[in-house]
Write an enzyme that holds these catalytic residues in place. Structure first.
Site, short mmCIF file in Angstrom:
data_model
loop_
_atom_site.label_atom_id
_atom_site.label_comp_id
_atom_site.label_asym_id
_atom_site.label_seq_id
_atom_site.Cartn_x
_atom_site.Cartn_y
_atom_site.Cartn_z
N GLY A 1 -5.33 -4.65 -2.57
CA GLY A 1 -4.36 -4.52 -4.01
C GLY A 1 -3.82 -3.07 -3.66
N GLY B 1 -0.36 -9.58 -3.28
CA GLY B 1 -0.75 -8.16 -2.17
C GLY B 1 -1.94 -7.85 -1.72
N GLU C 1 -3.15 -9.87 4.39
CA GLU C 1 -2.49 -9.24 5.55
C GLU C 1 -1.03 -9.91 5.66
OE1 GLU C 1 -3.84 -6.48 7.28
OE2 GLU C 1 -5.06 -6.75 5.49
N VAL D 1 0.87 -1.33 -0.15
CA VAL D 1 0.07 -0.05 0.25
C VAL D 1 0.86 1.29 -0.06
CG1 VAL D 1 -1.69 1.32 1.15
CG2 VAL D 1 -1.82 -1.24 1.03
N LYS E 1 -13.06 -4.71 9.87
CA LYS E 1 -13.84 -3.60 9.23
C LYS E 1 -15.29 -3.42 9.58
CE LYS E 1 -10.78 -4.84 5.27
NZ LYS E 1 -10.69 -6.11 4.36
N GLY F 1 -10.86 -1.61 0.61
CA GLY F 1 -10.01 -0.99 -0.29
C GLY F 1 -10.18 0.40 -0.96
P1 NDP Z 1 3.22 -4.85 3.61
O1 NDP Z 1 3.51 -6.11 4.50
O2 NDP Z 1 3.29 -4.95 2.21
O3 NDP Z 1 3.69 -3.32 4.08
C1 NDP Z 1 3.96 -3.09 5.32
C2 NDP Z 1 5.32 -2.48 5.20
O4 NDP Z 1 5.69 -1.62 6.51
C3 NDP Z 1 6.47 -3.09 4.95
O5 NDP Z 1 7.29 -2.68 3.83
C4 NDP Z 1 7.53 -3.44 6.23
O6 NDP Z 1 8.89 -3.28 5.88
C5 NDP Z 1 7.19 -1.76 6.79
N1 NDP Z 1 7.51 -1.71 8.17
C6 NDP Z 1 7.34 -2.68 8.99
N2 NDP Z 1 7.65 -2.05 10.24
C7 NDP Z 1 8.30 -1.15 10.01
C8 NDP Z 1 8.72 -0.30 10.82
N3 NDP Z 1 9.08 -0.43 12.03
N4 NDP Z 1 9.25 1.16 10.36
C9 NDP Z 1 8.96 1.15 8.96
N5 NDP Z 1 8.47 0.14 7.80
C10 NDP Z 1 8.05 -0.74 8.49
O7 NDP Z 1 1.67 -4.53 3.88
P2 NDP Z 1 0.44 -4.08 3.09
O8 NDP Z 1 1.04 -2.76 2.50
O9 NDP Z 1 -0.26 -4.99 2.62
O10 NDP Z 1 -0.53 -3.48 4.44
C11 NDP Z 1 -0.17 -2.00 4.87
C12 NDP Z 1 -1.42 -1.88 5.82
O11 NDP Z 1 -2.43 -1.19 4.91
C13 NDP Z 1 -1.85 -2.81 6.86
O12 NDP Z 1 -2.63 -2.14 7.81
C14 NDP Z 1 -3.06 -3.34 6.14
O13 NDP Z 1 -4.09 -4.04 6.75
C15 NDP Z 1 -3.71 -2.27 5.16
N6 NDP Z 1 -4.43 -2.43 3.92
C16 NDP Z 1 -3.82 -3.48 3.05
C17 NDP Z 1 -4.50 -3.59 1.76
C18 NDP Z 1 -3.74 -4.53 0.90
O14 NDP Z 1 -4.51 -4.88 -0.19
N7 NDP Z 1 -2.54 -5.10 1.00
C19 NDP Z 1 -5.58 -3.00 1.59
C20 NDP Z 1 -6.12 -2.19 2.71
C21 NDP Z 1 -5.42 -1.86 3.91
P3 NDP Z 1 9.61 -4.86 5.47
O15 NDP Z 1 9.29 -4.80 3.80
O16 NDP Z 1 10.98 -4.39 5.80
O17 NDP Z 1 8.85 -5.77 5.97
N1 HSE Z 2 -6.35 -8.26 3.34
C1 HSE Z 2 -7.31 -7.22 3.10
C2 HSE Z 2 -8.11 -8.18 2.30
C3 HSE Z 2 -6.69 -5.96 2.51
O1 HSE Z 2 -7.59 -9.16 1.62
O2 HSE Z 2 -9.24 -7.63 2.27
C4 HSE Z 2 -7.46 -5.03 2.19
O3 HSE Z 2 -8.25 -4.65 3.21
#
Ligand code: NDP
Ligand code: HSE
Length: 434
Positions: free
Chosen positions: A303, A188, A191, A15, A206, A135
Site C-alpha cells: 500500500g 494498490g 504488482e 509508492v 523477497k 512493505g
Molecule cells: P505503480 O505501477 O503504481 O507505479 C509505477 C510508476 O512508474 C507508474 O506511475 C508508471 O507510470 C511509472 N513508470 C513506468 N515506466 C516509467 C518510466 N520509464 N519513467 C518514469 N516513470 C515510469 O507501481 P507501485 O508504485 O505499486 O510499485 C512501484 C515499485 O514499488 C515496484 O518495484 C513494486 O514492486 C514496489 N513495491 C510496491 C508496493 C505496493 O504496495 N504497491 C510495496 C512495496 C514495494 P504510468 O502511470 O505512466 O504507468
Molecule cells: N505486491 C506486493 C505485495 C507489494 O502485495 O506484497 C509489496 O511488496
C-alpha cells in the site's frame, strides 16, 4: 544547523505518490526531529496525470534521467518504477553520478543487488531498499542493525500483501478469487502484473533478499521452491477451516546443518497459530536467532503509505548517515557452491482426494501412504455417495492430513494413488504445525 537534502522521485505510481505526499506532509517534522530539510527537487514520470493529481509544480518535472542526475540539487534518487528494465538503467545512472539510491524494487534487488552494490561502493554512495521487503515492516533494518549478534537459523512469515488480502477475503467472506484480486489491485497492493503476486514470484524475490541477509550467503531466488495461490480452491479453504486450519501463503527459510531450505507455498497453519491472525494486507515475519530466540515483526506489507514509510525512512537514513552504507552482507551473483540447498524438505500435508465411496477404498489408499512411510493423522470423508450411483456421482471428497514426511514421498504416493481407478488427488497443501 539543519542539513538540506534534495530528492528525486522516479515513477509516481502508488509508492512514488505516497512517498511524495509523505515527504511534503512531514517536511517540518523531519526538520525538527531529524535535523534535515528534505525537499523533492525533481520527478521523472511517464505520463503527466499523477503530477497534476499530486499538485507537483511543473518545473520539478524532468524530461530525462540525465536531467535528473545532472541536477546539483538532487542528493538522493528514489526509484519507484519497478521491474528490471529502465529502473536498473536509471539506478545505475544515479549511482554513477554519485547519488545515493533508495528503491522499493524487490525484483531488481533480488536479481541484481550484487551489481548495483558494486557500483554504489565504487562511487561511495548508499543503496537502500527497506521498502523492497514486507512493505512498512522494518525487516531489513532489523536484520542489519537489530539482530546481527545472532546466528539466524529460521525465518517464517507472510510476506506478500496481495495474496494475504485475497486469502483473508476468501476465508472470512467466501469471496471469489477473481473479484478480490481486482480489489487488491484497486487498493494498490498488487504488482503491475499481479501474476508476480499470485504465483509467488514476489514472495520468492523477497525471501531471496531476506534469507541472503539472514544467513550471510547468497540464496538465489531460483533455489526457492515456489507454488502460488492461483490453484487454491474455496473447497480446500472450507475443509481446512472445518479441521481448525487457516490457509496462508508462507515463506519459509531454514539454515540447518544439512543445508538451506527455502520455500514459498500455500500453507495451512493451526487457527491458534499467530500467523493465522495476520489478515488483509498485513504481513508478519518470525525470526529465530541463537541468542534472542524468537522475534516477530508485524505490519502492513503493501500500500502507498506503509511502503512510503519504509522509503522515506531510508531517505532520512541516507540523509543523516553519509558514511554508513546499507550493504553489509555477503552479496554475490550466485550461490556459494559449498552450500547445499535442500529440495526434499520435510512437512506435514493436507491432501484432498475424490474417491469411490465403497468398502475397501480407504484401506487401499492408506496402504499406499504406508508403503511410502507416510503416517496419517486425520482422515475425513465429506458426505456419502448414493450406493446406486456410478461414475463421479459415486465418488466423495476425502481429506487426509499426514504427519511430517518428505516432499518426495508425498509426490510418489500421490502418483501411485492417481494410477489406481479408485481415487484422484485434487490438491496437496503443506501444513505447518499440524
Ligand atoms: P505503480 O505501477 O503504481 O507505479 C509505477 C510508476 O512508474 C507508474 O506511475 C508508471 O507510470 C511509472 N513508470 C513506468 N515506466 C516509467 C518510466 N520509464 N519513467 C518514469 N516513470 C515510469 O507501481 P507501485 O508504485 O505499486 O510499485 C512501484 C515499485 O514499488 C515496484 O518495484 C513494486 O514492486 C514496489 N513495491 C510496491 C508496493 C505496493 O504496495 N504497491 C510495496 C512495496 C514495494 P504510468 O502511470 O505512466 O504507468
Ligand atoms: N505486491 C506486493 C505485495 C507489494 O502485495 O506484497 C509489496 O511488496
Amino acid at each position: 544547523m539543519v542539513k538540506k537534502v534534495g530528492v528525486a522521485i522516479l515513477g509516481l505510481g502508488v509508492v512514488g505518490g505516497g512517498t511524495y505526499q509523505t515527504l511534503v506532509k512531514h517536511r517540518e517534522f523531519y526538520k525538527q526531529t531529524q535535523n534535515v530539510d528534505v525537499t523533492v527537487e525533481s520527478v521523472l514520470v511517464r505520463s503527466g496525470k499523477r503530477v497534476k493529481e499530486l499538485g507537483i509544480p511543473e518545473e520539478l518535472v524532468a524530461k530525462t534521467i540525465e536531467e535528473v542526475v545532472a541536477n546539483p540539487a538532487v542528493d538522493i534518487v528514489v526509484e519507484t518504477i519497478g521491474g528490471c528494465g529502465v529502473a536498473k538503467e536509471y539506478i545505475l545512472a544515479a549511482l554513477n553520478e554519485g547519488k545515493s539510491v533508495v528503491t522499493a524494487n524487490k525484483e531488481l534487488i533480488c536479481k541484481y543487488s550484487h551489481e548495483l552494490e558494486r557500483v554504489a561502493k565504487r562511487n561511495s554512495c548508499g543503496l537502500y531498499y527497506e521498502a523492497s521487503c514486507v512493505g512498512g515492516v522494518p525487516i531489513i533494518r532489523t536484520l542489519l542493525d537489530g539482530v546481527q549478534a545472532n546466528r539466524i537459523t529460521e525465518m517464517m512469515g507472510i510476506i506478500n500483501g496481495t495474496t494475504n488480502y485475497i486469502l483473508t477475503k476468501m476465508t472470512q467472506e467466501g469471496a471469489e478469487y477473481d473479484e478480490v484480486l481486482k480489489e487488491a489491485q484497486r487498493l494498490g497492493y498488487a504488482e503491475a502484473d499481479p501474476t508476480a503476486d499470485v504465483e509467488g514470484h514476489d514472495a520468492t524475490y523477497k525471501l531471496s533478499i531476506l534469507a541472503s541477509m539472514a544467513f550471510h550467503t547468497k540464496v538465489p531466488y531460483t533455489k526457492i521452491f515456489r507454488e502460488g495461490i492461483s490453484e487454491v480452491g474455496r473447497k480446500d479453504i472450507q475443509f481446512g477451516k472445518e479441521l481448525g486450519y487457516t490457509l496462508k501463503l508462507l515463506a519459509i527459510a531454514k539454515n540447518t546443518e544439512k543445508g538451506i531450505e527455502v520455500r514459498v507455498h500455500p500453507t495451512f497453519v493451526r487457527d491458534r497459530h499467530p500467523l493465522a491472525a495476520v489478515n488483509d494486507s498485513y504481513n508478519a515475519v518470525f525470526l529465530r536467532g541463537d541468542a534472542v530466540g524468537d522475534v516477530m515483526l508485524y505490519g502492513r506489507g503493501a500500500g502507498a503509505f506503509p511502503t512510503a514509510s519504509a522509503v522515506v525512512s531510508d531517505v532520512i537514513f541516507a540523509a543523516t548517515h553519509a558514511d554508513v552504507k546499507y550493504s553489509t552482507f555477503k552479496n554475490t551473483a550466485n550461490a556459494d557452491p559449498n552450500v547445499n540447498f535442500i529440495s526434499d524438505f520435510e512437512s506435514a500435508y493436507y491432501i484432498r482426494l475424490f474417491v469411490d465411496d465403497k468398502a475397501g477404498t480407504l484401506t487401499k489408499i492408506t496402504g499406499i501412504f504406508a508403503r511410502y512411510g507416510i503416517s496419517i493423522v486425520v482422515v475425513d470423508q465429506k458426505g456419502r455417495a448414493d450406493p446406486t450411483a456410478t461414475g463421479d456421482a459415486a465418488r466423495v471428497p476425502l481429506v487426509v492430513i499426514t504427519h511430517k514426511t518428505r516432499e518426495n514421498s508425498i509426490k510418489k504416493a500421490v502418483a501411485k494413488i492417481n494410477e489406481t481407478d479408485l481415487a484422484i488427488v485434487r490438491s496437496v497443501i503443506r501444513v505447518e504445525d499440524q
